[in-house]
Structures are given as structure tokens and as C-alpha cells.
Scaffold this motif. Structure first.
Motif, short mmCIF file in Angstrom:
data_model
loop_
_atom_site.label_atom_id
_atom_site.label_comp_id
_atom_site.label_asym_id
_atom_site.label_seq_id
_atom_site.Cartn_x
_atom_site.Cartn_y
_atom_site.Cartn_z
N ASN A 4 0.94 -1.26 0.02
CA ASN A 4 0.17 0.06 -0.05
C ASN A 4 0.86 1.38 -0.19
O ASN A 4 1.62 1.46 0.98
N LYS A 5 0.70 2.20 -0.89
CA LYS A 5 1.63 3.32 -1.13
C LYS A 5 1.28 4.16 -0.01
O LYS A 5 2.28 4.99 0.25
N GLN A 6 0.00 4.25 0.56
CA GLN A 6 -0.21 5.24 1.76
C GLN A 6 0.77 4.79 2.90
O GLN A 6 0.99 5.78 3.44
N THR A 7 1.09 3.56 3.19
CA THR A 7 1.63 3.26 4.40
C THR A 7 3.06 2.56 4.15
O THR A 7 3.56 2.19 5.05
N ARG A 8 3.59 2.63 2.88
CA ARG A 8 4.82 2.08 2.47
C ARG A 8 5.86 2.48 3.31
O ARG A 8 6.80 1.68 3.64
N PHE A 9 5.82 3.66 3.57
CA PHE A 9 7.17 4.31 4.31
C PHE A 9 6.85 4.57 5.97
O PHE A 9 7.86 5.02 6.68
N ASN A 10 5.64 4.06 6.19
CA ASN A 10 5.59 3.69 7.73
C ASN A 10 6.01 2.20 7.87
O ASN A 10 5.38 1.32 7.90
N MET A 11 7.18 2.12 8.30
CA MET A 11 7.80 0.52 8.04
C MET A 11 7.29 -0.53 8.85
O MET A 11 7.62 -1.70 8.55
N ARG A 12 6.45 -0.23 9.96
CA ARG A 12 6.07 -1.15 10.68
C ARG A 12 4.58 -1.86 10.49
O ARG A 12 4.06 -2.52 11.32
N HIS A 13 3.95 -1.48 9.29
CA HIS A 13 2.61 -1.78 8.94
C HIS A 13 2.71 -3.33 8.36
O HIS A 13 3.76 -3.71 7.89
N GLU A 14 1.77 -3.94 8.69
CA GLU A 14 1.55 -5.57 8.12
C GLU A 14 1.50 -5.44 6.55
O GLU A 14 1.01 -4.25 6.03
N PHE A 15 2.02 -6.34 5.71
CA PHE A 15 1.80 -6.16 4.31
C PHE A 15 0.51 -5.86 3.84
O PHE A 15 -0.61 -6.70 4.32
N ASP A 16 0.20 -4.97 2.99
CA ASP A 16 -1.22 -4.77 2.58
C ASP A 16 -0.89 -4.65 0.87
O ASP A 16 -0.64 -3.52 0.64
#
Length: 425
Positions: free
Chosen positions: A278-290
């Protein structure tokens, strides 16, 4: 009616509305500074003159901006692959959501098979054409071995009939009727590299789907050459390179198609990386893969910008001309080439590429009776850049963006001169 004269060829060039595009490409020259007759766009397309400026723009932005080029460059690097999507989709007849530019050709083929080759103990076999490009054969064999199957027993070859060169759809249908319940994947080259036969992708897809097989195509010799119409074909996936007819430079990136019916299926098995997230959270490194929807969801890494700049330089020309005008000229140019070759006599020349213009692109594959590679070498010495394939085929591809009717005339005239000077008996 065609005429086998230089004046006729020059007249066709004067009437050709695309003839000026030749001036937008670097034409290789010999040691004396004379232009060579380049007939190998099916192996490596020529460099557009604007390519250097496109790459230099990114080099300048890198020099002046450093890491900020990702967002501040004239063509920001972060979304750079998106600048190619619409034009590439137009070239291959797809929707933007179905197309992405990433990786290289055989790598993409493997990534597609990770998702779409789902073998079981009963249904695991793969159909390819018997004379597929070697890397396709190697790739599918390795997939069979990877899944624990015998790579010879699990590979079904769609073969031409005895004393024939071209493949018949009826024979593919027979294979599927007999073994369809054992076949997991039909994976065919969209245009055969050797014969130049352009397959009916829609017909093959329908045959495969009728037997619940996944269907994919390697369109390396089709993209930028023929109207692939990938979306309408219904194929599950396709891959292609960009360095042949798409003129992006040696070893450049590959294109990838995934039909939109798979666009939102997050359950498809795939190899993943942060560029498919997900481009919106790509650089928030700790999100689960979306996973991203569509073909973008098969990306792994951030893209190599310099290669993409070269692709953009070429695609901008394709976008200006349109695949319809290119294929229209291609049929005229290759039709004239065929006419001139036939004037040399069927007892000397055999064209193994289909006669039907709808069943081929610009390439003609030529067999010369009793000739060996010496003939090809003499053509090369005479300034004709063609392509030799064992055991006895010279592949020539008059490419509509930069080849002319005069090129075609001079190539055949030189071939005739060489044939008259050597003993083929």
C-alpha cells in the motif's frame, strides 16, 4: 501491385506518413560512415535520439537533488513507474490496472508462475510450443522440478506436423482434449521467435480455459510489433521485454500483465516486497503487508530509474504514433519484403513465416536452399544486419518506426547479388 524497382520503393517512402520517425533514431553506420541496413529490431531495437536527454535528466536530478529526487525531480522517482503505465497499456492492449513495468523478462515469468502455476498431484503439466524460446523452456522446466515433478514427463510440447513448420490450433485442441485434466498451465510465446508465427491469443486462452487451465503468454516478440489486445484475449497473465521492438536498450526492464479479474484477489500466492505494499503506508515501516491491487501488486523493489527513463523515451514515441498506425505500416512494409523475396524464386527462397498478415508481425524468417551461415556472414559484410538462427534460418524484421521501403529493397537486392555470386548446389 508492387514493383521490384528502387524508384517504386522510394515512392512508397514518400507516401508513408510515418517515414519521418526514422530520423528520431540512431541508425548504425559502417566504418565509412554509411548507414547499415538494420533488420534486427526483433533482437535489439535501435536507440531513439531523445533517450540520452531522458537519461541525462535523471542524472542531473540525482547530481543536484540527491535523495530528494524521489519527490523533487522533474519526473519524481517515487512514482516513476506510473509514468509508463498508460502508454505501455496502450501498446499491449490492456487496462492500466493490468500493467506494470518491473524486473526482467524471465524473472517476471517466474513471478507469474509463482502465482498462477498451482500444480496438484493430478493436474500439474505445462504446455508450451515445441520450439519455444529457450529461456521459456528452461523456466517452465525449473518450475516443474521446483514443485517436485519430472521436468520431461510434466512438459507437453505443442508440435508442428511432420514436414511442417507452423503450429496448428487443432493439434493444441487435441492435446487438451486428451490431457486437459492433467494440465495446470498453458504458456505460449505470443509470437514465435523462430518462425515469426503470431498466435491467436484469444483462441488459445479460450481453449485453455475450457479445460480449466491457467493461460499465460511470453510476448517478447509481440510487444510493440503486433496488436496484442491482451485484455480482450482473456489471458491470465503475460510478460514481455522492452529492448526489442520497444527500443529501451540492452537488458532493460520487462513488462507484466495480470488480467483485471485477478486485480483484487489478495489470496493469490505471490512473492512480495515493499513496492507491492500500500503506497499510503509504504514508508511507515511497521505496518503489516497490504498488497496493492492490480499488476502493481507483483512489484518487489523500487525501480531502476535510468532504465525506466530509456523506456519512457521510446514509449513517448509509441504514444504519439499509436499501435494501429504502426501495425498498418508494418503490414505494408513486410508485404513488400515478401513480394521481393518471392521474386527470387521458390526454388531458392522459402519463407517459413505465415503468409497471412494477421498471423505474423514484421519478421520474416527465410530459408535459402542449400545455404549455411556463410550466406548470413556475406550479408553482414555487405552492410545488412540480420539474424541467424540454427540450423538454417535468417530472421529479418523491417521495423515500421525506423525501417524504410528502400531498406527492404536494398536488402533483397544485395541478397540477390550474393546468391548470384555463390554456388549453393
Amino acid at each position: 501491385m508492387h514493383k521490384s524497382t528502387l524508384d517504386y520503393a522510394k515512392l512508397q517512402d514518400e507516401l508513408d506518413e510515418l517515414s519521418n520517425y526514422r530520423n528520431q533514431f540512431h541508425i548504425p553506420k559502417n566504418k565509412n560512415g554509411n548507414e547499415l541496413i538494420y533488420m534486427t529490431g526483433n533482437s535489439l531495437g535501435l536507440q531513439p535520439k531523445q533517450t540520452k536527454a531522458y537519461i541525462n535528466q535523471e542524472l542531473e536530478d540525482w547530481a543536484n537533488l540527491g535523495v530528494d529526487g524521489h519527490t523533487e525531480a522533474k519526473n519524481p522517482w517515487l512514482p516513476y513507474h506510473e509514468f509508463l503505465t498508460k502508454s505501455m497499456a496502450n501498446v499491449v492492449g490492456a487496462k492500466p490496472i493490468e500493467v506494470v513495468t518491473m524486473n526482467t523478462l524471465t524473472a517476471n515469468l517466474h513471478f507469474m508462475m509463482v502465482s498462477f502455476y498451482k500444480p496438484t498431484k493430478k493436474r500439474y503439466k505445462i504446455i508450451i510450443e515445441s520450439d519455444a524460446f529457450p529461456s521459456d523452456k528452461y523456466a517452465v522446466e525449473s518450475q516443474l522440478r521446483h514443485h517436485g515433478f519430472d521436468d520431461k514427463e510434466g512438459l507437453i510440447l505443442w508440435k508442428p506436423r511432420k514436414n511442417e513448420t507452423l503450429l496448428r490450433y487443432e493439434d493444441l485442441e487435441t492435446i487438451l482434449k486428451k490431457q486437459g485434466n492433467e494440465v495446470a498451465l498453458v504458456m505460449i510465446g505470443g509470437v514465435n521467435y523462430y518462425t515469426g508465427q503470431y498466435f491467436d491469443l484469444k483462441r488459445i486462452t479460450k481453449l485453455g480455459h475450457n479445460h480449466d487451465c491457467i493461460v499465460g503468454f511470453d510476448c517478447a516478440h509481440g510487444a510493440g510489433n503486433v496488436a496484442l489486445n491482451l485484455h480482450d484475449s482473456g489471458a491470465d497473465f503475460a510478460v514481455w521485454c522492452t529492448y526489442k521492438y520497444l527500443n529501451s536498450g540492452p537488458g532493460s526492464l520487462s513488462g507484466c500483465f495480470v488480467h483485471e479479474r485477478h486485480a483484487y484477489n489478495k489470496d493469490l500466492n505471490r512473492f512480495t516486497g515493499w513496492w507491492s505494499h500500500n503506497k499510503q503506508t509504504r514508508f511507515n515501516m511497521r505496518h503489516e503487508f497490504d498488497v496493492l491491487p492490480g499488476a502493481e501488486g507483483w512489484q518487489l523493489s523500487n525501480p531502476p530509474i535510468l532504465s525506466m527513463a530509456a523506456i519512457k523515451a521510446s514509449l513517448d514515441i509509441f504514444n504519439e504514433v499509436g499501435i494501429k498506425k504502426l501495425t498498418d505500416k508494418s503490414k505494408k512494409l513486410t508485404g513488400y519484403f515478401e513480394f521481393l523475396l518471392n521474386q527470387l524464386g521458390e526454388d531458392t527462397i522459402k519463407i517459413i513465416t505465415p503468409k497471412n498478415p494477421e498471423a505474423r508481425g514484421c519478421q520474416l524468417s527465410i530459408q535459402v536452399l542449400n545455404a549455411d551461415k556463410t550466406l548470413h556472414d556475406k550479408l553482414t559484410e555487405a552492410g545488412i544486419i540480420s539474424d541467424w538462427r540454427e540450423p538454417d534460418v535468417i530472421r529479418c524484421a523491417p521495423t515500421p518506426l525506423y525501417n524504410s521501403f528502400e531498406d527492404v529493397y536494398r536488402m533483397v537486392d544485395k541478397l540477390k547479388e550474393i546468391l548470384n555470386s555463390i554456388d549453393l548446389v
